[in-house]
Design a protein around this motif. Structure first.
Motif, PDB file in Angstrom:
ATOM      1  N   GLU A  76       0.812  -3.498  -6.956  1.00 56.71           N
ATOM      2  CA  GLU A  76       1.268  -5.150  -6.665  1.00 56.71           C
ATOM      3  C   GLU A  76       2.685  -4.502  -5.713  1.00 56.71           C
ATOM      4  O   GLU A  76       3.343  -5.190  -6.101  1.00 56.71           O
ATOM      5  CB  GLU A  76       1.409  -5.831  -8.012  1.00 56.71           C
ATOM      6  CG  GLU A  76       2.167  -4.743  -9.022  1.00 56.71           C
ATOM      7  CD  GLU A  76       2.344  -4.131  -9.888  1.00 56.71           C
ATOM      8  OE1 GLU A  76       1.419  -3.678 -10.054  1.00 56.71           O
ATOM      9  OE2 GLU A  76       2.785  -2.739 -10.626  1.00 56.71           O
ATOM     10  N   THR A  77       2.078  -4.202  -4.481  1.00 56.14           N
ATOM     11  CA  THR A  77       3.420  -4.486  -3.859  1.00 56.14           C
ATOM     12  C   THR A  77       3.140  -4.902  -2.536  1.00 56.14           C
ATOM     13  O   THR A  77       2.034  -5.861  -2.242  1.00 56.14           O
ATOM     14  CB  THR A  77       2.746  -2.499  -3.487  1.00 56.14           C
ATOM     15  OG1 THR A  77       2.366  -2.414  -2.680  1.00 56.14           O
ATOM     16  CG2 THR A  77       3.961  -1.426  -4.162  1.00 56.14           C
ATOM     17  N   THR A  78       4.289  -5.407  -1.776  1.00 60.13           N
ATOM     18  CA  THR A  78       4.533  -6.100  -0.552  1.00 60.13           C
ATOM     19  C   THR A  78       3.835  -4.609   0.910  1.00 60.13           C
ATOM     20  O   THR A  78       4.250  -5.181   1.994  1.00 60.13           O
ATOM     21  CB  THR A  78       5.347  -6.008  -0.147  1.00 60.13           C
ATOM     22  OG1 THR A  78       6.025  -5.305  -0.187  1.00 60.13           O
ATOM     23  CG2 THR A  78       5.680  -6.979  -1.194  1.00 60.13           C
ATOM     24  N   CYS A  96       6.674   1.671 -10.988  1.00 57.44           N
ATOM     25  CA  CYS A  96       6.943   2.850  -9.726  1.00 57.44           C
ATOM     26  C   CYS A  96       7.338   1.974  -8.500  1.00 57.44           C
ATOM     27  O   CYS A  96       6.882   0.190  -8.663  1.00 57.44           O
ATOM     28  CB  CYS A  96       5.854   3.669  -8.182  1.00 57.44           C
ATOM     29  SG  CYS A  96       5.511   5.178 -10.195  1.00 57.44           S
ATOM     30  N   ASP A  97       8.194   2.251  -7.799  1.00 62.60           N
ATOM     31  CA  ASP A  97       8.839   1.793  -6.427  1.00 62.60           C
ATOM     32  C   ASP A  97       9.581   2.169  -5.160  1.00 62.60           C
ATOM     33  O   ASP A  97       9.940   2.883  -5.398  1.00 62.60           O
ATOM     34  CB  ASP A  97      10.262   0.458  -7.413  1.00 62.60           C
ATOM     35  CG  ASP A  97       9.742  -0.938  -5.747  1.00 62.60           C
ATOM     36  OD1 ASP A  97       9.297  -1.640  -6.304  1.00 62.60           O
ATOM     37  OD2 ASP A  97      10.119  -0.813  -4.784  1.00 62.60           O
ATOM     38  N   LEU A  98       9.195   2.058  -4.439  1.00 60.76           N
ATOM     39  CA  LEU A  98       9.889   2.249  -3.409  1.00 60.76           C
ATOM     40  C   LEU A  98      11.875   2.171  -3.835  1.00 60.76           C
ATOM     41  O   LEU A  98      12.023   3.816  -3.029  1.00 60.76           O
ATOM     42  CB  LEU A  98       9.705   2.421  -1.460  1.00 60.76           C
ATOM     43  CG  LEU A  98       8.076   2.019  -1.103  1.00 60.76           C
ATOM     44  CD1 LEU A  98       7.866   1.892   0.322  1.00 60.76           C
ATOM     45  CD2 LEU A  98       8.049   3.826  -0.655  1.00 60.76           C
ATOM     46  N   ALA A 101       3.038 -19.465  -0.762  1.00 60.95           N
ATOM     47  CA  ALA A 101       3.677 -19.300   0.647  1.00 60.95           C
ATOM     48  C   ALA A 101       4.660 -17.992  -0.027  1.00 60.95           C
ATOM     49  O   ALA A 101       5.153 -17.801  -1.040  1.00 60.95           O
ATOM     50  CB  ALA A 101       4.600 -19.798   1.357  1.00 60.95           C
ATOM     51  N   GLU A 102       4.854 -16.540   1.006  1.00 63.97           N
ATOM     52  CA  GLU A 102       4.965 -15.703   1.522  1.00 63.97           C
ATOM     53  C   GLU A 102       6.022 -15.167   2.184  1.00 63.97           C
ATOM     54  O   GLU A 102       5.565 -15.549   3.573  1.00 63.97           O
ATOM     55  CB  GLU A 102       4.424 -14.826   1.239  1.00 63.97           C
ATOM     56  CG  GLU A 102       3.770 -14.638   0.009  1.00 63.97           C
ATOM     57  CD  GLU A 102       2.709 -13.808  -0.657  1.00 63.97           C
ATOM     58  OE1 GLU A 102       3.342 -12.034  -0.099  1.00 63.97           O
ATOM     59  OE2 GLU A 102       1.310 -13.497  -1.646  1.00 63.97           O
ATOM     60  N   SER A 103       7.793 -14.907   1.950  1.00 64.97           N
ATOM     61  CA  SER A 103       8.244 -14.880   3.194  1.00 64.97           C
ATOM     62  C   SER A 103       8.751 -13.217   3.383  1.00 64.97           C
ATOM     63  O   SER A 103       9.400 -12.909   2.442  1.00 64.97           O
ATOM     64  CB  SER A 103       9.518 -15.426   2.851  1.00 64.97           C
ATOM     65  OG  SER A 103       9.485 -14.867   3.981  1.00 64.97           O
TER      66      SER A 103
END
Ligand SMILES: NC(=O)c1ccc[n+]([C@@H]2O[C@H](COP(=O)([O-])OP(=O)(O)OC[C@H]3O[C@@H](n4cnc5c(N)ncnc54)[C@H](O)[C@@H]3O)[C@@H](O)[C@H]2O)c1
Length: 342
Positions: free
Chosen positions: A215-217, A174-176, A84-86
């Motif tokens: 590997e981002t959302t 890297c990340d926003l 699951a993901e939320s």
């Protein structure tokens, strides 16, 4: 243990799993390679996962996936991951974005014999698949990688890339949210023999790297054709790449064709549905580990992606279960003392 009519279930929580080797990326990579070999040799049944989005459709706020499998060969176990993901979890401190649980069952008596957290298994095995794909797809002289997404899977991706490609010396993380990238870089400092440079500018970092891993959302693909260059590979575990990346690739690799092709939001599926690529033109991860040629020149650009193989969650969970039994870890619970009716 298998074949018994004792309805005892070993429950493993994350802390038990860690003692049983959960964070051993070398072990997880080995299990990943072996599992894909078995898949390619027809020893595994892994029907495509069933996706339940809430609300229904692509604009889900949360989702649950059911991922059953049977592993034959010497293992002979059945199992399922309830994944699951939320979206809400992404902004709620104290809870991971994705939360999973795995059940292992005896295929003869059909009794469950182990229930364990699947959350970190998912992160470890997702990154191991990307690491394995990167090992076969990245140019042979890869020394710099850009990893995009400094969340749970970002952490395990650093382990997987360093373990699978020992020539990597520099990682742009890297990340926003730059603070997240800085935090994970700090946590990982000195652990993997690489220099980790946090940044929020993934495109500039990617231009300096032979390997780019997503590997981002992100819900909207952001890696387009302008990121593509010869002598490189892009590996995505989510939906970072546009269809142009698939079309620009000299070689395309997927984790498991039969499943990925059922997910219409995947770039490779959209290119296939548009009739612009055939199954025969795409390699699967099983092909790579079974020795089918993939990269034939360092100058090629290769794209690889994954959706997640339920069978791999089960083979990893089974290895942890076996280690836990040896070490006397976990909590025993029972389905019944005596079944009410038989
Ligand atoms: N292929 C598989 O087998 C598999 C398995 C499990 C999860 N996933 C996917 O992996 C992804 C990451 O999961 P997680 O648990 O690590 O999530 P997470 O929330 O812990 O981390 C995701 C990170 O991505 C960052 N991000 C989002 N958009 C970005 C962008 N455009 N550029 C840079 N950074 C961006 C977020 O700020 C966040 O830090 C999810 O999309 C999930 O669905 C894939």
């Amino acid at each position: 243990m298998l074949g018994t009519i004792n309805p005892e279930i070993l429950f493993l929580q994350q802390e038990d799993q860690i003692k049983a080797g959960l964070l051993d990326m070398k072990m997880i990579l080995k299990i990943t390679e072996d599992t894909y070999k078995m898949l390619g040799q027809g020893q595994i049944q892994n029907p495509p996962k069933v996706h339940l989005g809430i609300p229904e459709g692509t604009e889900w706020e949360s989702f649950f996936n059911t991922m059953p499998s049977y592993i034959g060969g010497d293992l002979n176990i059945a199992g399922i991951k309830w994944a699951a993901e939320s979206k809400k979890n992404a902004t709620t401190p104290g809870i991971p974005y994705g939360i999973d649980i795995s059940i292992l069952s005896d295929p003869v008596t059909v009794l469950p014999f182990c229930i364990q957290d699947g959350t970190i298994i998912t992160a470890m095995r997702t990154s191991a698949v990307a690491g394995l794909q990167a090992k076969y797809c990245a140019p042979s002289d890869t020394d710099t990688a850009t990893l995009i997404g400094a969340g749970v899977i970002g952490r395990t991706m650093i382990m997987a890339i360093c373990e699978a490609i020992p020539t990597v010396k520099t990682i742009y993380l890297c990340d926003l949210d730059l603070e997240k990238a800085e935090q994970v870089a700090k946590e990982s400092e000195g652990k993997y023999g690489v220099t980790i440079i946090p940044t929020s500018d993934s495109k500039t970092a990617a231009a300096k790297s032979q390997l780019i891993v997503g590997e981002t959302t992100a819900r909207t693909p952001f890696i387009d054709k302008s990121w593509v260059k010869p002598h490189s590979a892009i590996v995505c575990v989510s939906n970072e790449a546009t269809t142009d990346v698939v079309k620009a690739a000299d070689v395309n690799v997927v984790d498991y064709w039969k499943q990925i092709i059922t997910f219409k939001n995947k770039a490779i599926t959209q290119v296939f549905d548009a009739g612009e690529i055939t199954k025969e033109e795409v390699l699967e991860t099983s092909d790579l580990v079974l020795g089918k040629p993939c990269r034939t020149s360092d100058e090629q650009f290769i794209y690889a992606c994954s959706l997640g193989l339920g069978a791999l969650d089960i083979t990893v969970a089974y290895a942890l279960y076996q280690n836990a039994v040896k070490l006397g870890l976990g909590t025993k619970v029972k389905l019944w003392d005596k079944p009410l009716w038989e």
